[in-house]
Enzyme design. Structure first.
Site, PDB file in Angstrom:
ATOM      1  N   SER A  11     -18.764  17.421   6.301  1.00 49.84           N
ATOM      2  CA  SER A  11     -19.937  16.396   5.587  1.00 49.84           C
ATOM      3  C   SER A  11     -18.976  14.924   5.651  1.00 49.84           C
ATOM      4  CB  SER A  11     -19.999  16.817   4.244  1.00 49.84           C
ATOM      5  OG  SER A  11     -20.754  15.816   3.382  1.00 49.84           O
ATOM      6  N   GLU A  33     -33.153   7.977  13.511  1.00 47.94           N
ATOM      7  CA  GLU A  33     -32.344   7.251  12.540  1.00 47.94           C
ATOM      8  C   GLU A  33     -32.206   5.761  12.891  1.00 47.94           C
ATOM      9  OE1 GLU A  33     -29.492   9.417  10.174  1.00 47.94           O
ATOM     10  OE2 GLU A  33     -29.909  11.039  11.563  1.00 47.94           O
ATOM     11  N   THR A  66     -22.762  16.122   0.492  1.00 44.60           N
ATOM     12  CA  THR A  66     -24.267  16.534   0.801  1.00 44.60           C
ATOM     13  C   THR A  66     -24.314  18.159   0.178  1.00 44.60           C
ATOM     14  OG1 THR A  66     -24.015  15.506   2.863  1.00 44.60           O
ATOM     15  CG2 THR A  66     -25.507  17.287   2.852  1.00 44.60           C
ATOM     16  N   GLY A 118     -25.944  14.149  10.803  1.00 46.13           N
ATOM     17  CA  GLY A 118     -24.968  13.387  11.573  1.00 46.13           C
ATOM     18  C   GLY A 118     -23.564  14.125  11.485  1.00 46.13           C
ATOM     19  N   SER A 119     -23.434  14.951  10.498  1.00 43.52           N
ATOM     20  CA  SER A 119     -22.085  15.795  10.439  1.00 43.52           C
ATOM     21  C   SER A 119     -22.081  17.096  11.134  1.00 43.52           C
ATOM     22  CB  SER A 119     -21.757  15.963   8.903  1.00 43.52           C
ATOM     23  OG  SER A 119     -21.488  14.878   8.502  1.00 43.52           O
ATOM     24  N   HIS A 164     -42.544  27.415  29.290  1.00 39.17           N
ATOM     25  CA  HIS A 164     -43.479  28.513  28.973  1.00 39.17           C
ATOM     26  C   HIS A 164     -44.375  28.192  27.625  1.00 39.17           C
ATOM     27  CE1 HIS A 164     -41.277  31.241  31.617  1.00 39.17           C
ATOM     28  NE2 HIS A 164     -40.192  30.510  30.968  1.00 39.17           N
ATOM     29  N   SER A 197     -19.846  12.149   4.142  1.00 45.76           N
ATOM     30  CA  SER A 197     -19.751  11.508   2.767  1.00 45.76           C
ATOM     31  C   SER A 197     -18.958  12.583   1.757  1.00 45.76           C
ATOM     32  CB  SER A 197     -21.073  11.601   1.891  1.00 45.76           C
ATOM     33  OG  SER A 197     -21.632  12.657   1.924  1.00 45.76           O
ATOM     34  N   LYS A 217     -32.343  11.529  -0.997  1.00 47.67           N
ATOM     35  CA  LYS A 217     -31.019  12.231  -1.654  1.00 47.67           C
ATOM     36  C   LYS A 217     -31.127  11.959  -3.060  1.00 47.67           C
ATOM     37  CE  LYS A 217     -28.155  12.786   2.441  1.00 47.67           C
ATOM     38  NZ  LYS A 217     -26.985  12.578   3.170  1.00 47.67           N
ATOM     39  N   ARG A 223     -23.723   9.478  11.008  1.00 48.91           N
ATOM     40  CA  ARG A 223     -23.824   9.874  12.664  1.00 48.91           C
ATOM     41  C   ARG A 223     -22.941   8.950  13.830  1.00 48.91           C
ATOM     42  NH1 ARG A 223     -27.599   6.619  10.229  1.00 48.91           N
ATOM     43  NH2 ARG A 223     -28.269   4.597  11.179  1.00 48.91           N
TER      44      ARG A 223
HETATM   45  O1  PA5 Z   1     -27.180  10.398   9.765  1.00 50.07           O
HETATM   46  C1  PA5 Z   1     -27.297  10.557   8.428  1.00 50.07           C
HETATM   47  O2  PA5 Z   1     -26.879   9.565   7.616  1.00 50.07           O
HETATM   48  C2  PA5 Z   1     -27.687  12.093   7.846  1.00 50.07           C
HETATM   49  O3  PA5 Z   1     -27.972  12.721   9.020  1.00 50.07           O
HETATM   50  C3  PA5 Z   1     -26.402  12.501   7.274  1.00 50.07           C
HETATM   51  O4  PA5 Z   1     -25.490  12.823   8.245  1.00 50.07           O
HETATM   52  C4  PA5 Z   1     -26.814  13.854   6.582  1.00 50.07           C
HETATM   53  O5  PA5 Z   1     -27.523  13.491   5.465  1.00 50.07           O
HETATM   54  C5  PA5 Z   1     -25.685  14.568   5.958  1.00 50.07           C
HETATM   55  O6  PA5 Z   1     -24.666  13.677   5.184  1.00 50.07           O
HETATM   56  P1  PA5 Z   1     -23.305  13.652   5.345  1.00 50.07           P
HETATM   57  O7  PA5 Z   1     -23.073  13.355   6.833  1.00 50.07           O
HETATM   58  O8  PA5 Z   1     -22.756  12.778   4.416  1.00 50.07           O
HETATM   59  O9  PA5 Z   1     -22.763  15.187   4.911  1.00 50.07           O
END
Ligand code: PA5
Length: 365
Positions: free
Chosen positions: A114, A250, A119, A72-73, A266, A116, A359, A166
């Site tokens: 990121s 997700e 990561t 999501g980041s 293709h 959080s 994680k 996300r």
């Molecule tokens: O949607 C999510 O929770 C994940 O795809 C996170 O984005 C991914 O694990 C990376 O973590 P972060 O966005 O905290 O760097």
């Protein structure tokens, strides 16, 4: 925006009324819908945050921009690249890995994204960028990434806390666009982003929870219910298709796959022949008003050819004038569809225990 091309196969679809605001709130206990509906506000707040966080001088990086992040980041970097399109004047590359591309030099800007800030892949990229002497910027809520950046004097774009990573997609996209402009990799899109926020507000009203049960996002969610969605993009819509996939994974907790045109014509086109033998697959085509005319033709033909094998099929087009409006329009639609689909399935779109568990296991090893 086109309406569904194919009526979904008869399948027990949930009752009409299942997607009212009240019904959604009963399942979406962590309030993911509200974060999606706030996308226009996030776009504006993101602009303000970047502007107040960053000192603009001395950032011209002739080797371009690398956005390092995961999940999501990372998606914001890919969407920003799509929105810049032909206006990108230097390479813009998204890395979702433990390392940077081998061509990273001191003349590259590395934006470490990121939510959080903890990561491990992104932290590794931050350190590699430092070792290579590349210019760095960080976008995060905190964590180890913010700690290291502050200790190193690296600019930090601070994000608001309390979201699923996300749900910060608008923040990550704007941060990547603004950093691209600041390092000379693309034009400044500040006013377009602001206008896109107003455009997105209209779409929120059109597709949001208070819209009729036969409004577009709700209709698509119902059509995808009970299927394995396969989402196809092309050019600008390729990273949006990937966003649909990851949001359905997700939020809706479902398998979902993605591919892009013209490449899928293709190979994947042939695979559809056996689809009905192994499951109920639904096709979603994400088209753009400005797509290459041959790609548009291919999309229409592909949809027609796979129709007998698809449990449902949707051909959707971006809405808006500017590229940023168009990108955000289909991101919003996909985000809403993924939440509605979660609700139809009776699963809370918020928590992602499998990611948390993985994680935690990695952190302990
Ligand atoms: O949607 C999510 O929770 C994940 O795809 C996170 O984005 C991914 O694990 C990376 O973590 P972060 O966005 O905290 O760097």
């Amino acid at each position: 925006m086109s309406t569904p091309q194919t009526t979904p196969d008869a399948q027990a679809t949930p009752d009409a009324g299942a997607l009212s605001r009240e019904a959604i709130a009963r399942v979406d206990v962590s309030g993911q819908l509200e974060d999606v509906l706030a996308l226009p506000e996030h776009l504006r707040d993101a602009l303000w945050r970047v502007e107040s966080a960053i000192i603009m001088q001395g950032w011209d990086t002739s080797a371009g921009l690398v956005v390092a992040g995961m999940g999501g980041s990372a998606i914001g970097g890919a969407l920003a690249r799509a929105a810049l399109g032909d206006h990108a004047s230097r390479p813009i590359f998204v890395t979702r890995a433990y390392g940077l591309p081998p061509w990273t030099t001191p003349d590259t800007m590395v934006l470490c994204a990121s939510y959080s800030g903890d990561t491990e892949e992104t932290l590794a990229c931050y350190e590699s960028a430092g070792a290579l002497g590349a210019q760095r910027t960080v976008v995060t809520t905190g964590g180890r990434l913010a700690e290291m950046a502050r200790a190193d004097g690296v600019p930090v774009i601070p994000l608001p806390g309390g979201f699923q990573p996300r749900a910060a997609v608008a923040y990550m996209t704007v941060a990547a666009l603004e950093v691209a402009a600041l390092c000379g990799a693309g034009p400044r899109l500040t006013s377009e982003i602001d206008v896109a926020a107003s455009h997105t507000e209209q779409l929120v009203a059109e597709w949001g929870p208070d819209a009729p049960e036969d409004s577009l996002a709700k209709t698509i969610a119902r059509g995808l219910y009970g299927t394995i969605p396969v989402v196809a993009g092309a050019g600008l819509s390729t990273p949006i298709a990937y966003r649909w996939k990851t949001q359905i994974n997700e939020n809706s907790k479902l398998p979902c796959f993605t591919h892009e045109l013209p490449e899928l014509d293709h190979n994947e086109l042939v695979g559809w022949e056996g689809a009905r033998e192994v499951g109920r697959f639904a096709a979603v085509f994400l088209d753009d008003s400005d797509a290459h005319p041959r790609v548009k033709e291919r999309m229409a033909l592909t949809e027609r050819l796979i129709a007998p094998s698809a449990a449902a099929s949707f051909h959707l087009e971006t809405r808006g004038e500017t590229t940023i409006e168009r990108v955000i329009s289909l991101v919003l639609l996909g985000d809403l569809v993924s939440i509605y689909l979660a609700v139809l399935r009776g699963v809370d779109p918020g928590p992602v225990p499998a990611i948390d568990e993985l994680k935690a296991a990695l952190a302990a090893s």
